[in-house]
Design an enzyme around this catalytic site. Structure first.
Site, PDB file in Angstrom:
ATOM      1  N   GLU A 169       0.798  -1.222   0.000  1.00 26.41           N
ATOM      2  CA  GLU A 169       0.000   0.000   0.000  1.00 26.41           C
ATOM      3  C   GLU A 169       0.837   1.283   0.000  1.00 26.41           C
ATOM      4  O   GLU A 169       0.805   2.050   0.969  1.00 26.41           O
ATOM      5  CB  GLU A 169      -0.960   0.001   1.200  1.00 26.41           C
ATOM      6  N   GLU A 352      -5.454  -8.529   0.856  1.00 29.11           N
ATOM      7  CA  GLU A 352      -6.100  -8.164   2.121  1.00 29.11           C
ATOM      8  C   GLU A 352      -7.574  -7.893   1.869  1.00 29.11           C
ATOM      9  O   GLU A 352      -7.922  -7.210   0.897  1.00 29.11           O
ATOM     10  CB  GLU A 352      -5.520  -6.880   2.736  1.00 29.11           C
TER      11      GLU A 352
HETATM   12  O1  IFM Z   1      -4.320  -3.023   9.256  1.00 34.47           O
HETATM   13  C1  IFM Z   1      -4.241  -2.495   7.967  1.00 34.47           C
HETATM   14  C2  IFM Z   1      -3.071  -3.074   7.219  1.00 34.47           C
HETATM   15  O2  IFM Z   1      -1.875  -2.871   7.893  1.00 34.47           O
HETATM   16  C3  IFM Z   1      -2.950  -2.440   5.862  1.00 34.47           C
HETATM   17  N1  IFM Z   1      -4.202  -2.506   5.153  1.00 34.47           N
HETATM   18  C4  IFM Z   1      -5.392  -2.095   5.836  1.00 34.47           C
HETATM   19  C5  IFM Z   1      -5.496  -2.785   7.184  1.00 34.47           C
HETATM   20  C6  IFM Z   1      -6.769  -2.316   7.920  1.00 34.47           C
HETATM   21  O3  IFM Z   1      -6.711  -0.951   8.124  1.00 34.47           O
END
Ligand code: IFM
Length: 443
Positions: A169, A352
């Site tokens: 990210e 994710e």
């Molecule tokens: O916890 C975070 C993660 O570290 C990165 N993506 C989003 C998740 C939820 O906010």
């Protein structure tokens, strides 16, 4: 409630990967055995973390990793996605810290012994503080430091790693960390975000060159987060507003990877906000990828605004997770289909996806029906995208266990395993049971 998919769906694909994900700073603890990182410093700055907590213990994974791997194994998943802490494996002189490396070798060996594929991320936001002291991601040299770290660690880990992602990210590192100032290192100003983003993407490209040389058999790529932008109405003004927001927040990070350029909105930026792009940078950034990771949680809705061009609005009467993000699974299907239309993509992984819920332990159980429903809806959304022709090869639930949720501290729980932070006791939530049952039904 159960997680289920239609017959003849991804459940039938024998090579589809189901996994769980975490990140180093969010679970490890063990601050004394590594160099400080920008999140240690940020946590010590008053009023930055909602519960004034820090990552010094977190889930104590640095000590409890063996039982955590046993838990992962008990879920019947194919893969575990985790990140390596740069300040744990590289010392201030830029050499390997063997104690830190040995921690990850132990973890990798145990995962492999259990038949769990390791998906490793090299940078999930824990920049060594000494590099931030020299300008962090605003300093072009940090990109070269990242390449050197990628080179040393990928050689040290040998052929143990199934997949390397360079960055997790970069939008969050660049925009939240160097423009909005709500993540570490907490720098605020429109003139910084795009500069940091460019150096992050350069770091990605440089590291990809190293990974493809050192680990040609691994799946090497990058993980981007997307918050698809929708217009508040059908008016031309709102549709323009939404597409400008999309260019800044989403396309800015993917377009350079495939098209070797930034979105056209770059032309509208005042000189002070533009990244410093040197000859050859865009070629380095656009390295061929073996995969791209997509992180998805929610969508955002925009309307036109004369002052800032776009303004995010709250949609009334829609479901939200405990962190306040709208639950809108259709956006995941639409996102995947639209990326597939716009770009020449490599195979995709949903690296994710998950939901924060206000979990309560009652009689040693956590009945998180809302999270089960979230997973059910989003796995079906992925399946819809695959049926529409998108090549998605895997799905990782965020997160394996409750952990340090950045500026929210420990107040928001994303795990499918509940963590009691007083005792470090882990308890499988009902969503964890549902995910396990769902995965175990595969033919
Ligand atoms: O916890 C975070 C993660 O570290 C990165 N993506 C989003 C998740 C939820 O906010």
């Amino acid at each position: 409630m159960k997680i289920s998919l239609p017959l003849n769906s991804i459940m039938q694909k024998s090579d589809f990967i189901f996994g769980v994900a975490t990140a180093s700073f969010q679970i490890e603890g063990g601050v004394d055995s590594r160099l400080p990182c920008i999140w240690d410093t940020f946590c010590q700055t008053p009023n930055k973390i909602r519960d004034n907590s820090d990552g010094s213990v977190a889930c104590d994974h640095i000590n409890l990793w063996q039982q955590d791997v046993d838990l992962i194994d008990s879920l019947n998943v194919d893969a575990y996605r985790f990140s390596i802490s740069w300040p744990r494996v590289i010392n201030a002189e830029g050499e390997l810290n063997q104690q830190g490396v040995d921690f990850y070798i132990g973890l990798l060996d145990k995962l492999i012994a259990k038949g769990i594929k390791p998906y490793v991320t090299l940078y999930h936001w824990d920049l060594p503080q000494h590099l931030e002291d020299k300008g962090g991601w605003l300093n072009r040299d940090t990109a070269y430091k990242f390449r050197d770290y990628a080179d040393l660690i990928s050689k040290a880990l040998g052929n143990r790693v199934t997949s390397y992602a360079t960055l997790n990210e970069p939008f969050c590192s660049a925009y939240l960390g160097y423009e909005a100032g709500i993540h570490a290192p907490g720098i605020k100003g429109r003139e910084f975000g795009k500069k940091a983003a460019h150096h992050l993407l350069l770091a990605h490209g440089l590291a990809m060159q190293v990974l493809q040389k050192n680990c040609p058999d691994a799946l090497n790529g990058i993980v981007l987060n997307f918050t698809p932008c929708y217009p508040a109405s059908d008016s031309t003004a709102d549709r323009n507003a939404s597409s400008i927001a999309d260019a800044h927040f989403n396309q800015w990070y993917i377009k350079p990877l495939f098209d070797k350029c930034y979105p056209d909105v770059i032309e509208t930026l005042p000189a002070i906000e533009r990244p410093d792009i040197l000859d050859g940078d865009m070629e380095i950034i656009a390295q061929p990828l073996d995969f791209m990771g997509v992180n998805f949680y929610t969508r955002a809705v925009y309307q036109a605004c004369t002052y800032h061009q776009f303004k995010q609005i709250e949609v009334p009467d829609v479901p939200h997770t405990d962190i306040g993000w709208e639950i809108y699974p259709k956006a995941l299907t639409e996102l995947l289909v639209s990326l597939n239309d716009i770009y020449q993509l490599p195979p995709l992984y949903i690296t994710e996806n998950g939901a924060a819920m206000d979990d309560k332990m009652v009689n040693a159980a956590v009945n998180d029906e809302g999270r089960i429903q979230y997973y059910h809806q989003h796995l079906n959304a992925v399946n819809d995208a695959i049926e529409a022709g998108v090549n998605v090869k895997g799905y990782f639930a965020w997160s394996l266990m409750d952990n340090f949720e950045w500026a929210e501290g420990y107040l928001k729980r994303f795990g499918i395993i509940y963590v009691d932070y007083q005792t470090q006791q882990r308890t499988l939530k009902n969503s964890g049971k549902a995910y396990r049952e769902f995965i175990s039904k595969r033919s």
